[in-house]
Enzyme design. Structure first.
Site, PDB file in Angstrom:
ATOM      1  N   GLU A 177       0.822  -1.215   0.000  1.00  0.00           N
ATOM      2  CA  GLU A 177       0.000   0.000   0.000  1.00  0.00           C
ATOM      3  C   GLU A 177       0.853   1.261   0.000  1.00  0.00           C
ATOM      4  OE1 GLU A 177      -3.827   0.072   0.758  1.00  0.00           O
ATOM      5  OE2 GLU A 177      -3.840  -1.988   0.030  1.00  0.00           O
ATOM      6  N   HIS A 256      -3.909   1.678   7.671  1.00  0.00           N
ATOM      7  CA  HIS A 256      -2.538   1.997   7.252  1.00  0.00           C
ATOM      8  C   HIS A 256      -1.798   2.536   8.471  1.00  0.00           C
ATOM      9  CE1 HIS A 256      -4.166   2.872   2.951  1.00  0.00           C
ATOM     10  NE2 HIS A 256      -3.543   1.709   2.937  1.00  0.00           N
ATOM     11  N   CYS A 375      -2.863  11.333   3.867  1.00  0.00           N
ATOM     12  CA  CYS A 375      -3.197  10.390   2.791  1.00  0.00           C
ATOM     13  C   CYS A 375      -3.141  11.080   1.439  1.00  0.00           C
ATOM     14  CB  CYS A 375      -4.618   9.861   2.937  1.00  0.00           C
ATOM     15  SG  CYS A 375      -4.951   8.999   4.452  1.00  0.00           S
TER      16      CYS A 375
HETATM   17  O1  SUG Z   1      -7.685   2.777   0.728  1.00  0.00           O
HETATM   18  N1  SUG Z   1     -10.480   4.864   0.903  1.00  0.00           N
HETATM   19  C1  SUG Z   1      -9.043   4.721   0.939  1.00  0.00           C
HETATM   20  C2  SUG Z   1      -8.437   5.710   1.889  1.00  0.00           C
HETATM   21  C3  SUG Z   1      -6.938   5.741   1.766  1.00  0.00           C
HETATM   22  C4  SUG Z   1      -6.305   6.557   2.814  1.00  0.00           C
HETATM   23  N2  SUG Z   1      -4.916   6.591   2.623  1.00  0.00           N
HETATM   24  C5  SUG Z   1      -3.988   6.557   3.602  1.00  0.00           C
HETATM   25  N3  SUG Z   1      -4.278   6.226   4.813  1.00  0.00           N
HETATM   26  N4  SUG Z   1      -2.770   6.783   3.274  1.00  0.00           N
HETATM   27  C6  SUG Z   1      -8.638   3.295   1.321  1.00  0.00           C
HETATM   28  O2  SUG Z   1      -9.248   2.734   2.235  1.00  0.00           O
HETATM   29  C7  SUG Z   1     -12.697   4.535  -0.003  1.00  0.00           C
HETATM   30  C8  SUG Z   1     -13.286   4.702  -1.364  1.00  0.00           C
HETATM   31  C9  SUG Z   1     -14.760   4.509  -1.463  1.00  0.00           C
HETATM   32  O3  SUG Z   1     -15.387   3.977  -0.550  1.00  0.00           O
HETATM   33  O4  SUG Z   1     -15.244   4.924  -2.524  1.00  0.00           O
HETATM   34  C10 SUG Z   1     -11.224   4.293  -0.040  1.00  0.00           C
HETATM   35  O5  SUG Z   1     -10.745   3.612  -0.936  1.00  0.00           O
END
Ligand code: SUG
Length: 452
Positions: A177, A256, A375
């Site tokens: 990730e 994460h 993020c």
């Molecule tokens: O991968 N949310 C992302 C959020 C990522 C956050 N990034 C970090 N923590 N670096 C995930 O969970 C939700 C999209 C949706 O529901 O349409 C989503 O993919």
């Protein structure tokens, strides 16, 4: 090269035109709880740009990365849908609405997951190294790495200075990730760093390792993936620390490491539940770093896991100032939780550490999908020569900010529901906007529709 001419550039992802709430991310509490809400892509993109602009105005180097082509009709075709674009959208909406929602996600905005970067000062060949993350743990994010790789190669094009590695095999053993689970700790940015890789599970481990895995939500990063990235980038054992994330934190919604810890220079701001073996992790960092580590440990009595996950206190950006102090950029949700706000004021800012200022940013459109300030950005440490070697118009200045704001205002909708995702007109609007964007950013052709 003076170590002072080496800086961190934060490349924020632009929020895409299809930004919506579909509750796609299992284990991400905000995404799961906001599925079905009406989104406002225009507001999301403007919130992101406002964050970039205010950090640029405060003197921090700020870059921008474009969103991806969504809906990903190529993905739907590969899954057996056929006919014209309108027919595919209509069929998918009827037969597999979950798939349609996945191929519309604007998740590439969270560029902390775009890949892992090693600055040239740490790499044996003196180049900056990039590995796009495979994001294989969810279908909607698995769709990102191809275009991410093209975008990174378009911007960091100079082969003398930038090295691009293949995405790791997109299979659970190498679940990756990106920078959200990677923190570089160092003195000045130009001094050698130690790379802290945080993983949630071990794929090829002994039988006992499963006892240490989360029970409720998936562990997205494997030790094997982190080790492979370090190997690709030429990082030695002396330069790396691999630490397991606390499984109870994952089960509380910490999908994460950057939801529970943030590091910058020698400072590591973290919650006591961040690492399974906190003591060993800190000891190893101390042993390997050439500068004293400054841990800022937030205990559970000060901030509960629920508060940490809801406020995203640790998903803050920690930025270095020229006078040696640091600034913490927190989401506005931190102000809404008293325990969190008190901890920032009375513990973090008042403590014996370089963090001397807090900036509050409203990125609510992204936050509802579990994406805070940290993020939204990919950190790239660059020398001045490397920065000068970038291709395209991707470093924010007033002119680019006003061009991007006008572009958003011209093309984005201010309301999107899950029914709207099947609207063929939306897909057309996206193509027109993205074609214009690649010209505005001068990065050439990076999208499937441009490559034919
Ligand atoms: O991968 N949310 C992302 C959020 C990522 C956050 N990034 C970090 N923590 N670096 C995930 O969970 C939700 C999209 C949706 O529901 O349409 C989503 O993919």
């Amino acid at each position: 090269m003076s170590v002072n001419s080496i800086h961190e550039v934060n490349f924020d992802g632009l929020v895409g035109l299809t930004h919506n709430y579909s509750g796609l991310a299992h284990g991400n509490v905000a995404s799961m709880s906001h599925g079905g809400l009406v989104s406002n892509p225009k507001e999301g993109a403007l919130q992101g740009l406002a964050k970039m602009k205010s950090l640029m105005d405060a003197g921090y180097a700020q870059g921008v990365l474009p969103p991806q082509q969504r809906p990903d009709l190529g993905a739907l075709r590969a899954l057996g849908f056929s006919g014209s674009n309108s027919e595919i959208l209509a069929q998918a909406a009827k037969q597999a609405p979950q798939l349609l929602r996945a191929v519309c996600s604007a998740s590439s905005m969270w560029t902390a997951n775009a890949g892992t970067i090693t600055p040239s000062v740490d790499a044996p060949d003196g180049r900056v190294h990039f590995t796009p993350a495979n994001l294989q743990s969810s279908f909607h994010r698995y769709l990102e790495p191809k275009t991410t790789g093209r975008v990174l190669q378009a911007i960091f094009r100079d082969e003398q200075r930038f090295a691009h590695h293949p995405v790791l095999p997109a299979t659970p053993a190498f679940s990756d990730e990106g920078a959200a689970n990677h923190t570089r700790l160092c003195g000045e940015y130009g001094e050698p760093g130690v790379h802290l890789f945080v993983y949630g599970r071990q794929a090829f481990g002994d039988a006992r390792s499963s006892e240490r895995e989360p029970k409720r939500y998936p562990a997205r990063q494997t030790l094997e993936a982190s080790q492979a990235v370090a190997r690709q980038h030429g990082l030695s054992e002396a330069q790396t620390v691999f630490a397991q994330q606390h499984p109870e934190a994952i089960d509380a919604g910490v999908f994460h490491n950057d939801v529970i810890a943030v590091g910058n220079g020698p400072v590591l701001l973290y919650h006591e539940m961040a690492f399974l073996d906190e003591e060993r992790t800190l000891d190893e960092l101390r042993a390997k770093m050439s500068t004293p580590l400054i841990p800022v440990r937030v205990p559970v009595e000060a901030v509960s896991m629920e508060d940490a996950v809801a406020s995203y206190l640790f998903n803050s950006q920690l930025l270095s100032n020229t006078d040696g102090t640091m600034t913490l950029v927190v989401p506005s949700e931190c102000q809404e939780r008293e325990a969190v706000w008190n901890t920032i004021q009375n513990f973090i800012l008042a403590g014996n550490n370089p963090i001397g200022e807090v900036i509050v940013k409203d990125v609510k459109q992204s936050m509802r999908n579990g994406g805070g300030p940290a993020c939204l950005r990919l950190r790239v440490v660059l020398t001045e020569a490397e920065r000068a070697a970038l291709t395209g118009r991707v470093l924010l200045n007033d002119a680019l900010y006003s061009d991007l704001t006008a572009w958003v205002n011209r093309h984005y909708r201010d309301r999107l529901t899950s029914e709207d995702l099947a609207d063929p007109q939306l897909a057309t609007e996206v193509l027109t906007a993205l074609d214009e964007l690649t010209q505005l950013l001068q990065i050439g052709s990076v999208y499937p529709f441009q490559l034919g």
